[in-house]
Design a protein around this motif. Sequence first.
Motif, PDB file in Angstrom:
ATOM      1  N   ARG A   1       1.721 -37.748 -11.527  1.00  0.00           N
ATOM      2  CA  ARG A   1       1.102 -37.536 -10.229  1.00  0.00           C
ATOM      3  C   ARG A   1      -0.366 -37.160 -10.462  1.00  0.00           C
ATOM      4  O   ARG A   1      -0.658 -36.148 -11.099  1.00  0.00           O
TER       5      ARG A   1
ATOM      6  N   THR B   1       3.332 -44.321 -15.255  1.00  0.00           N
ATOM      7  CA  THR B   1       4.574 -44.164 -14.510  1.00  0.00           C
ATOM      8  C   THR B   1       5.071 -42.719 -14.614  1.00  0.00           C
ATOM      9  O   THR B   1       5.076 -42.144 -15.700  1.00  0.00           O
ATOM     10  N   GLY B   2       5.455 -42.158 -13.480  1.00  0.00           N
ATOM     11  CA  GLY B   2       6.015 -40.804 -13.475  1.00  0.00           C
ATOM     12  C   GLY B   2       4.972 -39.707 -13.390  1.00  0.00           C
ATOM     13  O   GLY B   2       5.308 -38.526 -13.303  1.00  0.00           O
TER      14      GLY B   2
ATOM     15  N   THR C   1      -2.833 -46.419  -9.420  1.00  0.00           N
ATOM     16  CA  THR C   1      -1.629 -46.911  -8.745  1.00  0.00           C
ATOM     17  C   THR C   1      -1.112 -48.166  -9.450  1.00  0.00           C
ATOM     18  O   THR C   1       0.097 -48.323  -9.654  1.00  0.00           O
TER      19      THR C   1
ATOM     20  N   ASP D   1      -0.010 -46.761 -19.294  1.00  0.00           N
ATOM     21  CA  ASP D   1       1.088 -46.695 -18.322  1.00  0.00           C
ATOM     22  C   ASP D   1       1.136 -45.280 -17.754  1.00  0.00           C
ATOM     23  O   ASP D   1       1.213 -44.312 -18.510  1.00  0.00           O
TER      24      ASP D   1
ATOM     25  N   LEU E   1      -1.223 -48.820 -12.458  1.00  0.00           N
ATOM     26  CA  LEU E   1      -0.551 -48.448 -13.711  1.00  0.00           C
ATOM     27  C   LEU E   1       0.665 -47.560 -13.479  1.00  0.00           C
ATOM     28  O   LEU E   1       1.188 -46.943 -14.399  1.00  0.00           O
ATOM     29  N   GLY E   2       1.101 -47.457 -12.230  1.00  0.00           N
ATOM     30  CA  GLY E   2       2.371 -46.792 -11.938  1.00  0.00           C
ATOM     31  C   GLY E   2       2.288 -45.341 -11.502  1.00  0.00           C
ATOM     32  O   GLY E   2       3.324 -44.700 -11.272  1.00  0.00           O
ATOM     33  N   ALA E   3       1.076 -44.775 -11.392  1.00  0.00           N
ATOM     34  CA  ALA E   3       0.961 -43.358 -11.011  1.00  0.00           C
ATOM     35  C   ALA E   3       1.258 -43.161  -9.525  1.00  0.00           C
ATOM     36  O   ALA E   3       1.100 -44.074  -8.719  1.00  0.00           O
ATOM     37  N   THR E   4       1.673 -41.940  -9.191  1.00  0.00           N
ATOM     38  CA  THR E   4       1.698 -41.499  -7.803  1.00  0.00           C
ATOM     39  C   THR E   4       0.377 -40.779  -7.596  1.00  0.00           C
ATOM     40  O   THR E   4      -0.032 -39.981  -8.451  1.00  0.00           O
TER      41      THR E   4
END
Length: 321
Positions: A161, A158-159, A173, A156, A175-178
């Motif tokens: 960059r 998320t959060g 993306t 995961d 998996l939630g990345a910016t």
Amino acid sequence: MRLVQSSILAVCLSAAINVAQAEERVLKAVSAFNEGSLQSQTFEAFINKVNADGKGLVRINYIGGPKAVPPFEVANAVRTGVVDIGNVTGAFYSKSMPEADALKLSEMPMSEQRKNGAWAYINELHNKKLNVWLLGRSIDHIPFHLYLNKPIDKADLTGLRIRVTPVYRDFFTALGATVMQTSPGEVYTALERGVVDGYGWPITGIFDYGWQEKTKYRVDPGFYRVDVEVLVNLDTWKKLSDKEKAIFNKAALLMEEEALKLPAIAAEEAKKQASVGIQTITLKDADAKLWLAKAKEAAWKSVIEQSPEHGPKLKSLLTKN
Ligand code: 173
């Protein structure tokens, strides 16, 4: 008298040499990666081989790395004939040819791709869409990884960059990345300024760019198969004689054989990363499975969406299931 004779001989000899030199074909080459770095070395050995075998007939003039041509422009420079030969990953030209993003998804060595029709199919796409001949693959058999400065404990992102290229964009993306795209040359500054929390890169080569100074973790397992292609301008390729083409093909096959040694270099690099304090975060069991499944699924989905015509065929040629 003798003096006159020998000077006539000297003149004749130098004239003959000049003719030979004038007839030697000279082709310009660039790499999308730093000169002498691990992503350029197999290509540089290929150049040396062509120059040794082609003496007097054909010679590659190696102009160098990204200082000569920006990485994302290399394939375009080969297409237009600004240079004749480029060492470049598919991700750096998938804007012009989305099918190039499938090259990292191959699950077999080039020797097999040359037998099962994959290379022929992919080469034809390169001919038609990019005006280049896909001579061979200089990097193969090793994976990409995610490198981080903040730890994770599951699949995961998320959060976070993360610096990407098209290699990693869809996967990270998903998996939630910016994500933020940069060329390799911009990664160090992005890390130094804390603009990104991590980056995608092959298992090999972070020391070539000094990133070990700004990297705390590497996430395992690695994913995909690092692809770097040797492209030749198609008009240039067609002009070569059969003898010249044979010299190029021989050197390209040798390069693909040399790439079989990259896993050993990768193991050395992983050791070296540990020795400078880069910690390995190993995702296990269900997380490792999810990590690899997402990587594959997100990338194929994107290839097929971008190329409904060729994506499914590429998947059947390049994957085992
Ligand atoms: O991370 C990158 O710049 C990238 O896409 C890549 C691809 C192949 C080899 C090295 C880097």
